[in-house]
Write a protein that holds these residues in place. Structure first.
Motif, PDB file in Angstrom:
ATOM      1  N   LEU A  66       0.819  -1.208   0.000  1.00 50.06           N
ATOM      2  CA  LEU A  66       0.000   0.000   0.000  1.00 50.06           C
ATOM      3  C   LEU A  66       0.856   1.264   0.000  1.00 50.06           C
ATOM      4  O   LEU A  66       0.546   2.232  -0.695  1.00 50.06           O
ATOM      5  CB  LEU A  66      -0.938   0.014   1.207  1.00 50.06           C
ATOM      6  N   GLU A  67       1.908   1.252   0.784  1.00 53.51           N
ATOM      7  CA  GLU A  67       2.774   2.432   0.862  1.00 53.51           C
ATOM      8  C   GLU A  67       3.450   2.720  -0.471  1.00 53.51           C
ATOM      9  O   GLU A  67       3.520   3.867  -0.903  1.00 53.51           O
ATOM     10  CB  GLU A  67       3.797   2.256   1.987  1.00 53.51           C
ATOM     11  N   GLY A  70       0.891   3.953  -3.461  1.00 52.83           N
ATOM     12  CA  GLY A  70       0.191   5.226  -3.410  1.00 52.83           C
ATOM     13  C   GLY A  70      -0.974   5.292  -2.444  1.00 52.83           C
ATOM     14  O   GLY A  70      -1.831   6.166  -2.560  1.00 52.83           O
ATOM     15  N   GLU A  71      -1.028   4.408  -1.462  1.00 55.80           N
ATOM     16  CA  GLU A  71      -2.109   4.394  -0.473  1.00 55.80           C
ATOM     17  C   GLU A  71      -1.560   4.478   0.953  1.00 55.80           C
ATOM     18  O   GLU A  71      -1.931   3.690   1.826  1.00 55.80           O
ATOM     19  CB  GLU A  71      -2.959   3.129  -0.628  1.00 55.80           C
ATOM     20  N   LEU A  73      -2.170   6.517   3.368  1.00 53.70           N
ATOM     21  CA  LEU A  73      -3.136   6.837   4.417  1.00 53.70           C
ATOM     22  C   LEU A  73      -3.845   5.577   4.927  1.00 53.70           C
ATOM     23  O   LEU A  73      -4.127   5.468   6.123  1.00 53.70           O
ATOM     24  CB  LEU A  73      -4.157   7.863   3.929  1.00 53.70           C
ATOM     25  N   LEU A  74      -4.111   4.636   4.033  1.00 51.56           N
ATOM     26  CA  LEU A  74      -4.705   3.367   4.461  1.00 51.56           C
ATOM     27  C   LEU A  74      -3.732   2.590   5.345  1.00 51.56           C
ATOM     28  O   LEU A  74      -4.129   2.008   6.360  1.00 51.56           O
ATOM     29  CB  LEU A  74      -5.110   2.522   3.257  1.00 51.56           C
ATOM     30  N   GLU A 118     -12.257  -1.273   2.712  1.00 51.25           N
ATOM     31  CA  GLU A 118     -11.319  -0.318   2.130  1.00 51.25           C
ATOM     32  C   GLU A 118      -9.927  -0.894   1.903  1.00 51.25           C
ATOM     33  O   GLU A 118      -9.409  -0.851   0.792  1.00 51.25           O
ATOM     34  CB  GLU A 118     -11.225   0.934   3.007  1.00 51.25           C
ATOM     35  N   LEU A 119      -9.329  -1.416   2.951  1.00 49.80           N
ATOM     36  CA  LEU A 119      -7.947  -1.881   2.868  1.00 49.80           C
ATOM     37  C   LEU A 119      -7.793  -3.021   1.869  1.00 49.80           C
ATOM     38  O   LEU A 119      -6.957  -2.949   0.961  1.00 49.80           O
ATOM     39  CB  LEU A 119      -7.459  -2.324   4.248  1.00 49.80           C
ATOM     40  N   ALA A 122      -8.276  -1.955  -1.728  1.00 50.57           N
ATOM     41  CA  ALA A 122      -7.108  -1.246  -2.263  1.00 50.57           C
ATOM     42  C   ALA A 122      -5.988  -2.208  -2.580  1.00 50.57           C
ATOM     43  O   ALA A 122      -5.310  -2.078  -3.622  1.00 50.57           O
ATOM     44  CB  ALA A 122      -6.632  -0.187  -1.269  1.00 50.57           C
ATOM     45  N   LEU A 126      -4.211  -3.110  -6.332  1.00 47.63           N
ATOM     46  CA  LEU A 126      -2.766  -3.081  -6.600  1.00 47.63           C
ATOM     47  C   LEU A 126      -2.224  -4.448  -6.989  1.00 47.63           C
ATOM     48  O   LEU A 126      -1.172  -4.551  -7.620  1.00 47.63           O
ATOM     49  CB  LEU A 126      -2.021  -2.577  -5.358  1.00 47.63           C
TER      50      LEU A 126
END
Length: 129
Positions: A66-67, A70-71, A73-74, A118-119, A122, A126
């Motif tokens: 995620l990092e 581009g995510e 904040l999640l 959400e998580l 996402a 990806l």
């Protein structure tokens, strides 16, 4: 959406987490000291066996994706929720209080819903199925 194979076991484990959250919430709502103590003991017993290993797998396997994808904040919310849940479980091990148990139950249920809605969505975007 069909779950990515890498997320299936984590998603299945959420059922147990929701059951634990429900038991903790119901005990906290009764206000009965014995019910609160029993639920707090259950949380303290289950946390290192099921929840913390689950959190560690997410932190090691999903959050870097995620990092870099581009995510951030999640990922940040996930880490913050895990940290707070660890603190609440530790507090329950020290002293079983109704308010702490209720906070744990509420946060755990909200966190599971966040991850499922959400998580994991996402992560799947990806890392397509």
């Amino acid at each position: 959406m069909k779950r990515h194979a890498a997320l299936l076991q984590l998603s299945r484990e959420h059922h147990g987490a929701l059951k634990l959250a429900r038991k903790a919430r119901l005990a906290a709502e009764t206000g009965d000291d014995e019910a609160v103590l029993a639920a707090a003991r259950l949380v303290v017993q289950e946390f290192p066996l099921t929840l913390d290993p689950h959190f560690l797998r997410e932190e090691l396997d999903l959050l870097p994706l995620l990092e870099t994808g581009g995510e951030p904040l999640l990922a940040d919310r996930t880490v913050a929720d895990h940290k707070k849940l660890r603190q609440l479980a530790h507090a329950l091990a020290t002293q079983a209080e109704r308010e702490t148990l209720a906070s744990f139950a509420h946060l755990l249920a909200d966190h599971v819903r966040f991850e499922e809605r959400e998580l994991f969505e996402a992560v799947q975007a990806l890392k397509p199925v």
